[in-house]
Design an enzyme around this catalytic site. Structure first.
Site, short mmCIF file in Angstrom:
data_model
loop_
_atom_site.label_atom_id
_atom_site.label_comp_id
_atom_site.label_asym_id
_atom_site.label_seq_id
_atom_site.Cartn_x
_atom_site.Cartn_y
_atom_site.Cartn_z
N TYR A 42 7.67 -12.19 -14.69
CA TYR A 42 6.88 -13.37 -14.35
C TYR A 42 6.07 -13.87 -15.54
O TYR A 42 5.46 -13.09 -16.27
CB TYR A 42 5.94 -13.07 -13.19
CG TYR A 42 6.63 -12.93 -11.86
CD1 TYR A 42 7.31 -13.99 -11.29
CD2 TYR A 42 6.60 -11.72 -11.18
CE1 TYR A 42 7.95 -13.86 -10.07
CE2 TYR A 42 7.23 -11.57 -9.95
CZ TYR A 42 7.91 -12.65 -9.40
OH TYR A 42 8.54 -12.51 -8.19
N ARG B 2 -28.36 3.39 -1.88
CA ARG B 2 -27.28 2.85 -1.06
C ARG B 2 -27.57 3.24 0.38
O ARG B 2 -28.15 2.46 1.13
CB ARG B 2 -25.93 3.38 -1.55
CG ARG B 2 -24.73 2.63 -1.05
CD ARG B 2 -23.45 3.11 -1.73
NE ARG B 2 -23.19 4.54 -1.55
CZ ARG B 2 -22.15 5.18 -2.08
NH1 ARG B 2 -21.28 4.53 -2.84
NH2 ARG B 2 -21.97 6.47 -1.85
N LYS C 170 -11.94 11.56 3.43
CA LYS C 170 -11.99 10.13 3.75
C LYS C 170 -10.88 9.38 3.02
O LYS C 170 -10.26 9.90 2.08
CB LYS C 170 -13.36 9.55 3.35
CG LYS C 170 -13.71 9.70 1.88
CD LYS C 170 -15.12 9.22 1.61
CE LYS C 170 -15.45 9.37 0.12
NZ LYS C 170 -16.79 8.83 -0.20
N MET D 219 5.47 -7.05 -7.27
CA MET D 219 5.23 -6.41 -5.97
C MET D 219 6.14 -5.21 -5.75
O MET D 219 5.71 -4.18 -5.23
CB MET D 219 5.44 -7.42 -4.84
CG MET D 219 5.16 -6.86 -3.45
SD MET D 219 5.49 -8.04 -2.14
CE MET D 219 4.23 -9.28 -2.46
#
Length: 330
Positions: free
Chosen positions: A225, A100, A5, A273
């Site tokens: 930053y 769950r 997955k 980023m």
């Protein structure tokens, strides 16, 4: 049952599956992942760990030989009411303490008998549960879950599947007939405060980039930053092409290590980023533009980076973004 997955935990769904020749089956979370495996030419049995979401999915499961988890009344009723040309292989998931997905223990006899009676389910209804605390060897919860599962399943001669990666490593009495290696399949430890090396696991992924600039910084010049970091003396910085846009954790704290030319260097300033800055001091190892930078890999465990970012290795691996290119070596 190899768990694939979330794009094979960030490693590349189809390519990883194509190399897992020893797996008896694959497990995914959702039907689109299963369809991608079939489109990639994979023919092994595929189990949908969350089951199907809509009755309209059932003909797709049947046509592609997908096996489904049944974990609640809505799914069971949809299966019973469907008009299918042949039965589907089902796994009945029991909630033994995860709270769950899964039927309540007191629902077991009813659900199992209904699955045995409906023509839309294969008579071989396998049983499954999921551990909530298997990564904590000091907790008694896993043994309680194993005992509850065994009590419910003792008179059912069907295959049992209990153990995820942590269960495989730490709880041999819960191995059952099938095991579901996920994180450990990729050479990463699911256990707290350990690495794959602890269990002789070999990391599959090495995340690398390049140095794109080397620059001098004067004492007390703020870097990045918000100017969160500054050196108390003149130093040199290496700027590398990596950031949260690639999936690297934005909250990795100052000093989080990377490797350049077999030496460790620490991150300084904010992870941006597209770029990360490293303090390389007086650059005694002659770091230059184009040098490879290892963000994590066999020599720098992703488990260590996860600790530096106050998260878990699962998240780091799954967060790799599409702009990162994949190269596979055997």
């Amino acid at each position: 049952m190899a768990v694939l997955k979330a794009n094979a935990y960030g490693h590349g769904l189809v390519t990883i599956a194509q190399h897992l020749n020893d797996a008896d089956a694959f497990a995914v979370a959702r039907i689109d992942e299963a369809l991608a495996l079939r489109a990639g030419g994979l023919t092994k049995p595929i189990v949908l760990l969350e089951g199907f979401f809509d009755e309209a999915d059932l003909p797709i499961l049947l046509a592609n030989n997908f096996q489904t988890i049944i974990h609640d009344e809505n799914q069971l009723a949809a299966l019973e009411n469907a008009q299918l040309e042949a039965p589907i292989n089902c796994w009945l998931k029991i909630n033994t303490g995860m709270h769950r997905l899964g039927i309540a223990p007191e629902q077991f006899d009813e659900f199992y008998n209904r699955l045995q009676k409906t023509a839309n389910a294969n008579n071989t209804v396998n049983l499954m549960t999921h551990f909530s605390c298997a990564d904590d060897v000091d907790s008694s919860k896993t043994m309680q879950q194993i005992a509850l599962f065994n009590r419910l399943a003792e008179n059912v001669e069907q295959a049992h599947c209990l153990s995820n990666s942590a269960g495989i490593l730490a709880w041999p009495s819960g191995h059952g007939d099938w095991v579901r290696p996920g994180l450990m399949l990729y050479g990463v430890s699911p256990m707290a405060n350990t690495t794959g090396k602890t269990y002789q696991l070999e990391p599959v992924m090495r995340l690398t980039t390049k140095v794109i600039a080397v620059r001098n910084v004067a004492a007390h010049e703020a870097v990045g930053y918000s100017g969160r970091w500054q050196s108390d003396k003149p130093t040199q910085l290496a700027v590398v092409a990596m950031g949260y846009g690639d999936g690297y954790p934005r909250h990795a704290r100052a000093g989080t290590p990377v490797i350049i030319n077999k030496q460790r260097y620490g991150i300084v300033g904010s992870v941006a980023m597209d770029m990360i800055t490293l303090d390389i001091g007086n650059n005694t190892h002659n770091i230059k533009v184009g040098d490879e930078v290892t963000m994590w890999g066999p020599e720098l465990p992703v488990e260590e980076i996860a600790q530096c970012a106050d998260t878990i290795p699962y998240e780091l691996l799954c967060n790799i973004t599409p702009r990162v290119s994949y190269q596979y070596q055997r």
